[in-house]
Write a protein that holds these residues in place. Sequence first.
Motif, PDB file in Angstrom:
ATOM      1  N   SER A  81       0.791  -1.233   0.000  1.00 11.21           N
ATOM      2  CA  SER A  81       0.000   0.000   0.000  1.00 11.21           C
ATOM      3  C   SER A  81       0.827   1.290   0.000  1.00 11.21           C
ATOM      4  O   SER A  81       0.385   2.286  -0.586  1.00 11.21           O
ATOM      5  CB  SER A  81      -0.976   0.004   1.183  1.00 11.21           C
ATOM      6  OG  SER A  81      -0.291  -0.126   2.411  1.00 11.21           O
ATOM      7  N   PRO A  82       2.024   1.338   0.622  1.00  7.77           N
ATOM      8  CA  PRO A  82       2.787   2.594   0.566  1.00  7.77           C
ATOM      9  C   PRO A  82       3.376   2.902  -0.809  1.00  7.77           C
ATOM     10  O   PRO A  82       3.818   4.031  -1.048  1.00  7.77           O
ATOM     11  CB  PRO A  82       3.915   2.362   1.593  1.00  7.77           C
ATOM     12  CG  PRO A  82       3.446   1.247   2.456  1.00  7.77           C
ATOM     13  CD  PRO A  82       2.646   0.384   1.554  1.00  7.77           C
ATOM     14  N   LEU A  83       3.372   1.924  -1.723  1.00  5.68           N
ATOM     15  CA  LEU A  83       3.981   2.124  -3.038  1.00  5.68           C
ATOM     16  C   LEU A  83       3.088   2.974  -3.941  1.00  5.68           C
ATOM     17  O   LEU A  83       1.871   3.022  -3.747  1.00  5.68           O
ATOM     18  CB  LEU A  83       4.237   0.767  -3.702  1.00  5.68           C
ATOM     19  CG  LEU A  83       5.181  -0.190  -2.974  1.00  5.68           C
ATOM     20  CD1 LEU A  83       5.242  -1.519  -3.712  1.00  5.68           C
ATOM     21  CD2 LEU A  83       6.569   0.411  -2.835  1.00  5.68           C
ATOM     22  N   PRO A  84       3.663   3.643  -4.952  1.00  8.88           N
ATOM     23  CA  PRO A  84       2.859   4.406  -5.920  1.00  8.88           C
ATOM     24  C   PRO A  84       1.881   3.502  -6.667  1.00  8.88           C
ATOM     25  O   PRO A  84       2.053   2.275  -6.729  1.00  8.88           O
ATOM     26  CB  PRO A  84       3.915   4.982  -6.872  1.00  8.88           C
ATOM     27  CG  PRO A  84       5.193   4.976  -6.095  1.00  8.88           C
ATOM     28  CD  PRO A  84       5.107   3.777  -5.188  1.00  8.88           C
ATOM     29  N   LEU A  85       0.863   4.111  -7.264  1.00 13.18           N
ATOM     30  CA  LEU A  85      -0.186   3.365  -7.946  1.00 13.18           C
ATOM     31  C   LEU A  85       0.373   2.467  -9.054  1.00 13.18           C
ATOM     32  O   LEU A  85      -0.078   1.325  -9.218  1.00 13.18           O
ATOM     33  CB  LEU A  85      -1.222   4.342  -8.529  1.00 13.18           C
ATOM     34  CG  LEU A  85      -2.386   3.701  -9.302  1.00 13.18           C
ATOM     35  CD1 LEU A  85      -3.198   2.790  -8.389  1.00 13.18           C
ATOM     36  CD2 LEU A  85      -3.279   4.780  -9.915  1.00 13.18           C
ATOM     37  N   LYS A  86       1.345   2.956  -9.830  1.00 12.55           N
ATOM     38  CA  LYS A  86       1.883   2.154 -10.932  1.00 12.55           C
ATOM     39  C   LYS A  86       2.545   0.880 -10.412  1.00 12.55           C
ATOM     40  O   LYS A  86       2.481  -0.173 -11.055  1.00 12.55           O
ATOM     41  CB  LYS A  86       2.872   2.975 -11.754  1.00 12.55           C
ATOM     42  CG  LYS A  86       4.088   3.480 -10.986  1.00 12.55           C
ATOM     43  CD  LYS A  86       4.994   4.316 -11.880  1.00 12.55           C
ATOM     44  CE  LYS A  86       6.219   4.813 -11.120  1.00 12.55           C
ATOM     45  NZ  LYS A  86       7.114   5.634 -11.992  1.00 12.55           N
ATOM     46  N   TRP A  87       3.166   0.956  -9.236  1.00 12.78           N
ATOM     47  CA  TRP A  87       3.755  -0.229  -8.628  1.00 12.78           C
ATOM     48  C   TRP A  87       2.667  -1.195  -8.170  1.00 12.78           C
ATOM     49  O   TRP A  87       2.770  -2.408  -8.372  1.00 12.78           O
ATOM     50  CB  TRP A  87       4.637   0.164  -7.447  1.00 12.78           C
ATOM     51  CG  TRP A  87       6.050   0.455  -7.809  1.00 12.78           C
ATOM     52  CD1 TRP A  87       6.651   1.676  -7.919  1.00 12.78           C
ATOM     53  CD2 TRP A  87       7.074  -0.507  -8.113  1.00 12.78           C
ATOM     54  NE1 TRP A  87       7.969   1.545  -8.276  1.00 12.78           N
ATOM     55  CE2 TRP A  87       8.264   0.213  -8.395  1.00 12.78           C
ATOM     56  CE3 TRP A  87       7.103  -1.899  -8.178  1.00 12.78           C
ATOM     57  CZ2 TRP A  87       9.456  -0.408  -8.736  1.00 12.78           C
ATOM     58  CZ3 TRP A  87       8.291  -2.527  -8.520  1.00 12.78           C
ATOM     59  CH2 TRP A  87       9.450  -1.797  -8.790  1.00 12.78           C
ATOM     60  N   ARG A  88       1.632  -0.660  -7.545  1.00 13.53           N
ATOM     61  CA  ARG A  88       0.563  -1.519  -7.019  1.00 13.53           C
ATOM     62  C   ARG A  88      -0.159  -2.241  -8.149  1.00 13.53           C
ATOM     63  O   ARG A  88      -0.476  -3.433  -8.037  1.00 13.53           O
ATOM     64  CB  ARG A  88      -0.429  -0.690  -6.195  1.00 13.53           C
ATOM     65  CG  ARG A  88       0.202  -0.013  -4.985  1.00 13.53           C
ATOM     66  CD  ARG A  88      -0.835   0.366  -3.934  1.00 13.53           C
ATOM     67  NE  ARG A  88      -1.882   1.228  -4.449  1.00 13.53           N
ATOM     68  CZ  ARG A  88      -1.826   2.557  -4.470  1.00 13.53           C
ATOM     69  NH1 ARG A  88      -0.735   3.184  -4.035  1.00 13.53           N
ATOM     70  NH2 ARG A  88      -2.833   3.267  -4.921  1.00 13.53           N
ATOM     71  N   LEU A  89      -0.420  -1.534  -9.236  1.00 16.30           N
ATOM     72  CA  LEU A  89      -1.100  -2.157 -10.375  1.00 16.30           C
ATOM     73  C   LEU A  89      -0.223  -3.215 -11.034  1.00 16.30           C
ATOM     74  O   LEU A  89      -0.697  -4.295 -11.406  1.00 16.30           O
ATOM     75  CB  LEU A  89      -1.490  -1.086 -11.398  1.00 16.30           C
ATOM     76  CG  LEU A  89      -2.574  -0.097 -10.967  1.00 16.30           C
ATOM     77  CD1 LEU A  89      -2.803   0.951 -12.048  1.00 16.30           C
ATOM     78  CD2 LEU A  89      -3.873  -0.812 -10.643  1.00 16.30           C
ATOM     79  N   THR A  90       1.056  -2.909 -11.190  1.00 13.87           N
ATOM     80  CA  THR A  90       1.979  -3.851 -11.853  1.00 13.87           C
ATOM     81  C   THR A  90       2.150  -5.122 -11.031  1.00 13.87           C
ATOM     82  O   THR A  90       2.027  -6.237 -11.553  1.00 13.87           O
ATOM     83  CB  THR A  90       3.348  -3.186 -12.086  1.00 13.87           C
ATOM     84  OG1 THR A  90       3.185  -2.022 -12.885  1.00 13.87           O
ATOM     85  CG2 THR A  90       4.295  -4.156 -12.789  1.00 13.87           C
TER      86      THR A  90
END
Length: 231
Positions: A81-90
């Motif tokens: 959850s602390p990661l940016p959206l692009k990381w979470r989606l990937t």
Amino acid sequence: MLPLTIAVVPWGILAGSFAIEVGLTPIESQAMSAIIFAGAAQLVALGMVKAGIGLWSILITTLLITSRHLLYAMAMRSQISPLPLKWRLTLGFLLTDELFAIANQGKLHKFDPWYALGGGLSFYLGWNLATLLGIIAGNAIDNLGELGLDFAIAATFIALVVPTVKKPSILVCVLVSLTLAVVCAVLDIQAGLLIAALSGMSAGVLYAKLTGEDKPAPKTDTTATQAEETL
């Protein structure tokens, strides 16, 4: 990740060849692995397509089969959850049973998103290459599905589960899940995988609470112990 990728190659070959057998074009067959990237769900969906089952039934069944990924995501939420959206989606797209096994090592290991990305991408590449081999073999070899390649599914999960059985509560979880999964399969219960998973986890947690396994070990007074050894 390489041993797990090698172990899943027969599974990918089966998925690619089965897609051709069902009637998909080579491009459609490859796109299914590239976009969906879910082995068990792909094989079940292809079987339902071959049987002429409707779209909504296929979607609901696929949802039940892949529902375990919701549990994986909940377990890794505090790390992701602390990661940016692009990381979470990937990482969400690349999340598989194998990636969860190597990337989610609990509080004893720091989560490394680059490590998870490398593991996920390598497995994604291996899965799609295996699918391509299956597409080629499906056009060249008859009755490829009768070679027992689907045993790779069971072999992969056994290799993932066995090393994690380090506590009695985990053993209880595995045995309950195993028993219910077999019973649900025999009774042809569509939600059997979800039922077995939730029941196994509940049984493991209950066992840990009843036996006190979930409580931290009492700290020993090292000063007193050293004094006794000196005396």
